[in-house]
Design an enzyme around this catalytic site. Structure first.
Site, mmCIF file in Angstrom:
data_model
loop_
_atom_site.group_PDB
_atom_site.id
_atom_site.type_symbol
_atom_site.label_atom_id
_atom_site.label_comp_id
_atom_site.label_asym_id
_atom_site.label_seq_id
_atom_site.Cartn_x
_atom_site.Cartn_y
_atom_site.Cartn_z
ATOM 1 N N HIS A 268 -45.147 27.143 -80.236
ATOM 2 C CA HIS A 268 -44.923 27.248 -81.684
ATOM 3 C C HIS A 268 -44.754 25.849 -82.300
ATOM 4 O O HIS A 268 -45.282 25.563 -83.372
ATOM 5 C CB HIS A 268 -43.640 28.028 -81.984
ATOM 6 C CG HIS A 268 -43.677 29.487 -81.634
ATOM 7 N ND1 HIS A 268 -42.750 30.072 -80.806
ATOM 8 C CD2 HIS A 268 -44.518 30.483 -82.016
ATOM 9 C CE1 HIS A 268 -43.006 31.364 -80.702
ATOM 10 N NE2 HIS A 268 -44.084 31.638 -81.409
ATOM 11 N N LYS B 18 -40.583 44.538 -83.905
ATOM 12 C CA LYS B 18 -40.402 44.404 -82.444
ATOM 13 C C LYS B 18 -38.898 44.298 -82.223
ATOM 14 O O LYS B 18 -38.198 43.730 -83.056
ATOM 15 C CB LYS B 18 -40.998 43.090 -81.948
ATOM 16 C CG LYS B 18 -42.482 42.934 -82.027
ATOM 17 C CD LYS B 18 -42.846 41.586 -81.384
ATOM 18 C CE LYS B 18 -44.183 41.071 -81.832
ATOM 19 N NZ LYS B 18 -44.398 39.661 -81.488
ATOM 20 N N ARG C 143 -54.157 31.620 -79.142
ATOM 21 C CA ARG C 143 -54.082 31.166 -77.755
ATOM 22 C C ARG C 143 -55.326 31.567 -76.979
ATOM 23 O O ARG C 143 -55.978 30.779 -76.358
ATOM 24 C CB ARG C 143 -52.857 31.766 -77.065
ATOM 25 C CG ARG C 143 -51.590 31.099 -77.460
ATOM 26 C CD ARG C 143 -50.411 31.941 -77.142
ATOM 27 N NE ARG C 143 -50.347 33.084 -78.037
ATOM 28 C CZ ARG C 143 -49.331 33.902 -78.115
ATOM 29 N NH1 ARG C 143 -48.300 33.738 -77.341
ATOM 30 N NH2 ARG C 143 -49.345 34.904 -78.963
ATOM 31 N N SER D 99 -43.248 33.915 -76.300
ATOM 32 C CA SER D 99 -41.793 34.141 -76.310
ATOM 33 C C SER D 99 -41.428 35.210 -75.291
ATOM 34 O O SER D 99 -40.407 35.103 -74.614
ATOM 35 C CB SER D 99 -41.333 34.577 -77.699
ATOM 36 O OG SER D 99 -41.607 33.579 -78.648
HETATM 37 P P1 ADP Z 1 -45.681 37.291 -84.162
HETATM 38 O O1 ADP Z 1 -44.781 38.413 -83.814
HETATM 39 O O2 ADP Z 1 -45.861 37.089 -85.626
HETATM 40 O O3 ADP Z 1 -46.966 37.205 -83.385
HETATM 41 P P2 ADP Z 1 -44.786 35.059 -82.582
HETATM 42 O O4 ADP Z 1 -43.486 34.328 -82.686
HETATM 43 O O5 ADP Z 1 -45.068 35.731 -81.285
HETATM 44 O O6 ADP Z 1 -44.780 36.029 -83.783
HETATM 45 O O7 ADP Z 1 -45.972 34.084 -82.934
HETATM 46 C C1 ADP Z 1 -46.077 33.443 -84.181
HETATM 47 C C2 ADP Z 1 -47.403 32.723 -84.255
HETATM 48 O O8 ADP Z 1 -47.432 31.687 -83.290
HETATM 49 C C3 ADP Z 1 -48.603 33.592 -83.937
HETATM 50 O O9 ADP Z 1 -49.685 33.155 -84.719
HETATM 51 C C4 ADP Z 1 -48.874 33.321 -82.483
HETATM 52 O O10 ADP Z 1 -50.225 33.551 -82.137
HETATM 53 C C5 ADP Z 1 -48.528 31.860 -82.416
HETATM 54 N N1 ADP Z 1 -48.125 31.448 -81.091
HETATM 55 C C6 ADP Z 1 -47.179 31.969 -80.283
HETATM 56 N N2 ADP Z 1 -47.092 31.311 -79.102
HETATM 57 C C7 ADP Z 1 -48.042 30.347 -79.163
HETATM 58 C C8 ADP Z 1 -48.517 29.344 -78.253
HETATM 59 N N3 ADP Z 1 -48.015 29.220 -77.022
HETATM 60 N N4 ADP Z 1 -49.519 28.560 -78.649
HETATM 61 C C9 ADP Z 1 -50.058 28.703 -79.890
HETATM 62 N N5 ADP Z 1 -49.697 29.624 -80.783
HETATM 63 C C10 ADP Z 1 -48.697 30.432 -80.436
#
Ligand code: ADP
Length: 172
Positions: free
Chosen positions: A20, A44, A93, A131
């Site tokens: 992130h 979630k 990703r 996460s």
């Molecule tokens: P959501 O529930 O909105 O997907 P996340 O916290 O899982 O929330 O992810 C927020 C954003 O960050 C999303 O666009 C996700 O694809 C991106 N993201 C999460 N982890 C990574 C990572 N390791 N590399 C790049 N982008 C990421």
């Protein structure tokens, strides 16, 4: 005067990972002000409360020039309008992210035709990072170095301590 470019990077951030942070650092270079915002809607089941996630974002990203931390409830496009943001940033990703993200981008465009959704790709070392996988590693006491900042490692260790797990219903 040229128009101020305002970006919005929304997510669950439960918790924030180095993936992130990589995306936010790329996004802030493309705008004057970047809002990194925790989505408050409980779609979630989260480990950390919204307030705690905001606090952890603040600790890890709050001092980056141009970055602002917040949370919101309701529709993403409504929050984008409120902030006068022109761009929504999302991270991509793998192909597995694409279908959901593509669908959401088109829905958001239908709801707010002026908004642009930009997908950024992280450094390849974060491609596998999520996460949820980090929470799994933390739960079983695995190494977190390189995946999350030290403040997040500390918060995860505390959340998965046997005593905090026993506190019924309590969220870290
Ligand atoms: P959501 O529930 O909105 O997907 P996340 O916290 O899982 O929330 O992810 C927020 C954003 O960050 C999303 O666009 C996700 O694809 C991106 N993201 C999460 N982890 C990574 C990572 N390791 N590399 C790049 N982008 C990421």
């Amino acid at each position: 005067m040229p128009k101020k470019i305002i970006g919005l990077y929304p997510g669950s951030f439960d918790p924030i990972t180095n993936g992130h942070i990589d995306i936010a650092r790329r996004a802030v270079k493309l705008c004057d002000e970047l809002h990194v915002a925790v989505v408050g809607n409980p779609s979630k089941k989260a480990l950390f409360s919204v307030e705690r996630r905001v606090e952890l974002l603040q600790k890890t990203m709050g001092r980056v020039p141009g970055v602002k931390i917040s949370s919101f409830n309701g529709l993403l496009v409504d929050y984008a309008r409120q902030l006068k943001a022109q761009i929504i940033f999302r991270g991509l990703r793998a192909v597995s992210d694409f279908e959901y993200e593509f669908q959401m981008a088109l829905i958001n465009r239908a709801l707010h035709p002026q908004i642009e959704v930009m997908f950024l790709v992280p450094n390849e070392k974060y491609i596998f990072l999520s996460s949820s996988s980090i929470k799994e590693v933390a739960k079983f006491g695995g190494k977190l170095k390189g995946f999350v900042p030290p403040e997040i490692e500390k918060a995860l260790r505390a959340a998965y301590q046997p005593s905090s797990l026993k506190a019924k219903g309590a969220r870290p």
